[in-house]
Design a protein around this motif. Structure first.
Motif, PDB file in Angstrom:
ATOM      1  N   PHE A  87       0.793  -1.225   0.011  1.00  0.00           N
ATOM      2  CA  PHE A  87      -0.036   0.241  -0.131  1.00  0.00           C
ATOM      3  C   PHE A  87       1.046   1.397   0.181  1.00  0.00           C
ATOM      4  O   PHE A  87       1.889   1.231   0.730  1.00  0.00           O
ATOM      5  N   GLN A 100      -4.416   7.167   0.213  1.00  0.00           N
ATOM      6  CA  GLN A 100      -4.056   5.899  -0.074  1.00  0.00           C
ATOM      7  C   GLN A 100      -4.236   6.156  -1.779  1.00  0.00           C
ATOM      8  O   GLN A 100      -5.090   6.473  -2.456  1.00  0.00           O
ATOM      9  N   GLN A 269      -2.575   1.161   7.599  1.00  0.00           N
ATOM     10  CA  GLN A 269      -2.986   0.545   6.184  1.00  0.00           C
ATOM     11  C   GLN A 269      -3.252  -1.059   6.049  1.00  0.00           C
ATOM     12  O   GLN A 269      -2.961  -1.868   6.936  1.00  0.00           O
ATOM     13  N   PRO A 270      -4.151  -1.408   5.308  1.00  0.00           N
ATOM     14  CA  PRO A 270      -4.912  -0.416   4.051  1.00  0.00           C
ATOM     15  C   PRO A 270      -6.272   0.272   4.555  1.00  0.00           C
ATOM     16  O   PRO A 270      -6.942   0.707   3.437  1.00  0.00           O
TER      17      PRO A 270
END
Length: 380
Positions: A87, A100, A269-270
């Motif tokens: 990620f 993201q 994350q994610p």
């Protein structure tokens, strides 16, 4: 959890302990292993073609301001569940928004959320969130200066409703409703933690909730949203004129975010898709017809950064514990090696805990180390 539900789990724990003493093998461990084994074929099918379909095409512009001046801020893996995938977080040089990129698709969101807050993870997360009563009371008390007697409060992203249950002791005359994607909100209603449960997407539900609430809260919710701007508009619709929106989110400008890198827990994350610097969020709220009436940093800080960083590093270094997304369960040697690594890290975990609570916490705001901030905004 309610007392009744909590006691049933206590009894189960004592029964398991007795069974372990009698036979040397824990009933709960056997049950968990069986659940994991039952889930493994479905995860194997999900991963057969790789993780590519879990990611959308990379964005070339900032979703917050539209600038194309993007720089990579962080690359990491799933450090909590250890599901496969890599990620990337990009930062916009125009507005400092971090997001993201590429973002998870709907399939990706379902895959990476599965068994985290519900399923295999439900009991663990319920215990984690259920033990934070003082923090929840502080959040409710933050509204007292602006509206000491709200009649109706909607908690968006309520999870299992633990905030609402704790907030009742601060605001006994307030009706608390909860909204969430997961079935946890329905559990919250059954357990009496919320008066009414709404399950689904807030922007889709907002029209039926129009002008119904004196307070809408979003505690560590916006960072999970695919479109934070839509969520803020939905809150504006659900609030009565003069009502308040109470937001708490991770602070991407925290010095810990730079010092700890991928081991900074709030990156998460994610699951965390957006990180808004406080100036950017204040501007957007003003543009949408809110007036920001309070900004808090020290009050929103959760003193766990060093402890979490040490734990994430230890957990990453140690062999994996069993999970249904692994091809097969770990053998005895790997389980023993994991135990040895974690035991060796106990002194570091204890030291980090003491530093978090007693050395850093009193100075966190002065040193720029607060890991979150809180805004209260009035709908005009």
């Amino acid at each position: 959890m309610s007392d009744q539900h909590g006691k049933s789990h206590e009894n189960e724990s004592h029964e398991n302990e007795s069974h372990e003493n009698a036979s040397g093998k824990g009933k709960r461990g056997n049950t968990d292993a069986a659940r994991i084994a039952a889930l493994r074929p479905a995860y194997r099918r999900d991963l057969a073609a790789g993780t590519g379909r879990f990611f959308a095409a990379p964005s070339e512009t900032c979703p917050w301001c539209g600038s194309d001046r993007l720089v990579t801020r962080l690359r990491t893996t799933d450090l909590l569940q250890h599901k496969p995938g890599r990620f990337t977080l990009d930062r916009c040089a125009g507005c400092d928004h971090t997001f993201q990129n590429p973002r998870l698709t709907e399939e990706g969101l379902e895959f990476y959320y599965r068994d985290f807050y519900d399923g295999l993870g439900e009991q663990r997360m319920s215990g984690t969130f259920g033990g934070r009563t003082a923090m929840y009371r502080g959040r409710a008390e933050a509204m007292a200066a602006h509206d000491p007697t709200p009649k109706a409060w909607l908690d968006v992203g309520t999870g299992h409703g633990h905030f609402c249950a704790a907030a009742r002791s601060v605001l006994p005359g307030t009706s608390f409703d909860g909204l969430d994607f997961t079935d946890g909100v329905e559990l919250a209603a059954r357990e009496g933690r919320v008066d009414h449960a709404y399950r689904g997407a807030f922007p889709a539900l907002a029209p039926e909730l129009a002008a119904r609430y004196d307070v809408v809260s979003m505690f560590h919710y916006l960072e999970h949203s695919t479109d934070p701007d839509r969520e803020l508009r939905a809150a504006h619709e659900a609030l009565r004129p003069g009502g308040h929106l109470l937001i708490e989110v991770p602070d991407p400008e925290s010095r810990y975010a730079r010092l700890l890198g991928r081991w900074w827990l709030p990156w998460l994350q994610p699951q965390h898709l957006h990180f808004m610097p406080v100036a950017g969020l204040r501007r957007r709220l003003t543009e949408l017809g809110y007036t920001v009436v309070a900004e808090q940093h020290a009050e929103a800080h959760d003193p766990v950064d060093l402890l979490a960083a040490v734990w994430l590093a230890l957990d990453h270094t140690a062999p994996r514990e069993d999970a249904p997304w692994l091809p097969e369960p770990p053998g005895a040697v790997r389980r023993a090696a994991r135990t040895a690594v974690l035991l060796a890290g106990v002194p570091a975990l204890l030291t980090a805990t003491l530093l978090d609570r007693f050395a850093v916490r009193p100075l966190a705001q002065r040193l720029g180390l607060c890991n979150a901030y809180r805004l209260a905004a009035r709908r005009e």
